[in-house]
Design an enzyme around this catalytic site. Structure first.
Site, short mmCIF file in Angstrom:
data_model
loop_
_atom_site.label_atom_id
_atom_site.label_comp_id
_atom_site.label_asym_id
_atom_site.label_seq_id
_atom_site.Cartn_x
_atom_site.Cartn_y
_atom_site.Cartn_z
CB SER A 531 -0.95 -0.04 1.19
OG SER A 531 -1.98 0.91 1.05
CG HIS A 645 -5.51 -2.46 -0.12
ND1 HIS A 645 -4.64 -2.16 -1.15
CD2 HIS A 645 -5.08 -1.73 0.95
CE1 HIS A 645 -3.73 -1.31 -0.73
NE2 HIS A 645 -3.96 -1.03 0.55
#
Length: 671
Positions: A531, A645
């Site tokens: 991320s 994610h």
């Protein structure tokens, strides 16, 4: 177990970890109900059941609900005789509210609703529940009733707003979240709010049971103005909703004082600017000016510490004392998550530290007499356990030992905590883990780990991935560069509209510090992150070749294409601080994008992404992979189907293991 009998940690040990969650102490303080999550290796499914443990530690925990399902969100009835919880035991895809007598009996389904529950709260008299519920779309119900339509699946998605997808949840239904009440005996459900434009969330009862206080964003464009949430009231029997107060900054996570005169809530001083501290406010229940109880402390009153063995337990709501003089809440602070009690007295402001040890309080609950706190406690040595604190004498107990046997088998390295200086003299915080059987006279390869966020922190939390990499013979090191939470608002805001500046310098200062250690082989240094950590990894390989291998995960590589492809949509501006859209400020977006310097890259780089990542779309990783291929840099792309994610923390366990094995393979090849 003797030292000779111990073994290194493995990726497959993820199957053996059992994770506790959401400890709720009974009103009389005698027992604690909590969740325990396990993985079924054959089906790759996660299941959670409820367990009970005496709060005095007189007996070990015992299982309270059974079966291959998910039982979650346990809540005691006000009289302590029953437990209500959410379960999907009848339908894997549909949770319902169940009630079970605490002293024996079968769980009884209360609801038969089609849609999604976001928790519930008992009414003060124990006769009903308030819940945030979103009905299943009519088209979805019709499709499931028709076998032919069900087989064909969705024909199209008609999207009219920007809040149309959410990472980990997929494409959102057309229906909005609304407030309902449910009779605890009959299951009769009453919808109090409705509409197809606005959602209403987080209902809380007033102490007299006559009203519900909730949150809603009634901005004409709520999907463009995320932070314009306000507090509203509605009669518990239904009627007109009433605005309590209106002021700048988002509001959430509210509770009502025992005398019914005040509302406590979490908020920020300004809209946007997500680096700001989450603060604790109180406002009169009949409206007026809110007062910030924590504004002078420079503390972030939310829990944002990272771990890959978390239970997903939500932060505890602000908890009022019985006399209304203090409000207890968690904070994120320099690698810890303490519990603090803030004074509500304007003439005597400030706070006291209730739990202040080196580690993390994941969530907590208090008994009715407010003499005992039950809480989730984790630290560098182990995943979270259920603990208690006696507020009268300060005595603590650890009540669960679910992973003790596994941890006793493992040979692990030592962890050293370090404070070091940034290039400009700023104090920075990091940790270094050495491999098992470490010999300081030898030279070791190393791996720099960079966290996501960036408005999160590494802390005193157990991390399976870090231990696994150290077990491969690497020195593993991680830190909190500027942009992280937990070190003050200025520290977190230092990279607002300046990503890749002082944060990059801080990460390089950490690498400089570690590289100078006598046991580090400077020719075998690797780097990885996901991320924001993937953003920084991609930035690094475009600016320096000091690292001999990189693993860039769920990256942000190009802010121009990130805008609009992320589930955050317009929130992209809030996240990294751009004041304008990319077509109005193209150079600014490009300057902060790692892809702008990727032409300099020579570092062999493995790119890992999830196909269902709606936060950082996989096109971000694919851009990086294609660029590196075009440049002739050694690179591979690994994509994980169906995963979001959060793959590394909450993904399917076999895929989490596959990801770790790819990382080990890549670093072994180049380091």
């Amino acid at each position: 177990m003797s030292q000779a009998e111990k073994r290194p940690i493995t990726a497959d040990d993820l199957y053996k970890l059992e994770l506790v969650s959401d400890p709720q102490i009974s009103p009389d303080g005698s027992r604690i109900i909590f969740g325990l999550t396990r993985v079924d290796r054959k089906t790759e499914k996660k299941y959670s059941n409820l367990w009970l443990v005496p709060s005095d530690g007189s007996r070990p925990a015992r299982q309270f609900t059974y079966g291959d399902q998910t039982d979650t969100h346990p809540r005691w009835s006000p009289d302590g005789r029953s437990l209500a919880f959410l379960s999907n035991r009848k339908d894997e895809k549909q949770f319902q509210i169940y009630v079970i007598p605490i002293n024996g009996g079968e769980a009884r389904p209360v609801t038969k609703m089609e849609g999604s529950f976001a928790g519930f709260v008992w009414s003060p008299d124990g006769r009903s529940f308030a819940t945030q519920f979103r009905k299943k779309d009519a088209a979805a119900i019709e499709r499931e009733k028709d076998e032919h339509k069900k087989k064909l699946g969705i024909v199209s998605r008609h999207i009219t707003g920007l809040d149309y997808k959410f990472d980990g949840g997929g494409y959102t239904p057309q229906e909005k979240w609304h407030i309902w009440t449910i009779d605890a005996a009959s299951g009769e459900a009453t919808q109090l709010t409705d509409g197809d434009k606005f959602s209403e969330t987080q209902p809380q009862w007033t102490p007299d049971g006559r009203s519900l206080i909730f949150i809603s964003n009634r901005d004409p464009q709520p999907d463009l103005n995320w932070d314009q949430t306000e507090l509203y009231r509605i009669p518990a029997t239904g009627g007109k909703m009433e605005l309590i107060s209106s002021q700048e900054g988002r509001k959430n996570s509210h509770t009502i004082s025992p005398d019914g005169n005040w509302i406590a809530f979490m908020g920020r001083r300004q809209k946007g600017r997500w680096y700001q501290n989450d603060c604790l406010y109180i406002v009169p229940i009949n409206g007026g000016t809110a007062r910030n109880l924590s504004g002078e402390t420079d503390l972030h009153l939310s829990t944002v510490t990272l771990t890959d063995v978390g239970s997903g337990t939500s932060q505890t709501l602000p908890t009022w004392s019985a006399d209304g003089r203090t409000i207890t809440i968690q904070a994120t602070e320099k690698g810890n998550q303490p519990v603090l009690a803030f004074s509500t007295d304007s003439d005597n402001p400030g706070y006291q530290r209730i739990i202040n040890n080196a580690g993390l309080v994941g969530s907590f609950s208090l008994d009715a007499s407010q003499q005992t706190i039950a809480y989730l406690w984790g630290d560098l040595s182990a995943p979270a356990r259920i603990c208690t604190l006696n507020l009268a004498d300060g005595a603590t107990q650890t009540l669960t030992q679910f992973n003790n046997q596994l941890l006793a088998e493992l040979e692990v390295g030592n962890i050293e905590e370090v404070w070091f200086k940034a290039k400009d003299g700023t104090d920075l915080h990091g940790w270094i883990m050495t491999p098992p059987n470490f010999d300081p006279s030898q030279k070791y390869p190393s791996i720099l780990e960079i966290h996501g966020g960036p408005q999160t922190q590494y802390g005193r939390a157990y991390f399976h991935e870090l231990h696994l990499l150290a077990a491969q013979g690497y020195v593993v090191y991680w830190s909190n560069p500027r942009g992280s939470q937990g070190y003050g608002e200025d520290f977190a805001g230092a990279i607002y509209n300046r990503w890749g500046t002082v944060d990059f310098e801080d990460v390089m200062a950490w690498a400089d510090y570690v590289e100078k250690l006598p046991y580090i082989d400077s020719e075998r240094m690797g780097v990885t992150g996901g991320s924001y950590g993937g953003y920084m990894t991609t930035t690094i390989i475009g600016r320096t070749n000091r690292f001999k291998a990189a693993v860039a995960q769920r990256v942000v590589s190009n802010f121009i294409s990130f805008y609009g492809s992320s589930d955050m949509n317009i929130g992209t501006e809030y996240l990294f601080g751009a004041e304008k859209a990319p077509w109005e400020d193209l150079e600014n977006y490009w300057r902060q994008s790692p892809i702008s310097t990727i032409g300099n890259a020579t570092t062999p780089t493995l790119v890992i992404h999830s196909e269902a990542d709606y936060r950082c779309d996989h096109e971000q990783g694919e851009q990086l992979f294609v660029a590196l291929k075009k440049l002739g840099v050694d690179t591979e792309l690994v994509l994980f189907p169906e995963e979001s994610h959060g793959l590394s923390r909450a993904g399917r366990t076999d895929r989490r293991i596959e990801r770790l094995n790819h990382m080990i393979r890549w670093f072994a090849a180049y380091l």
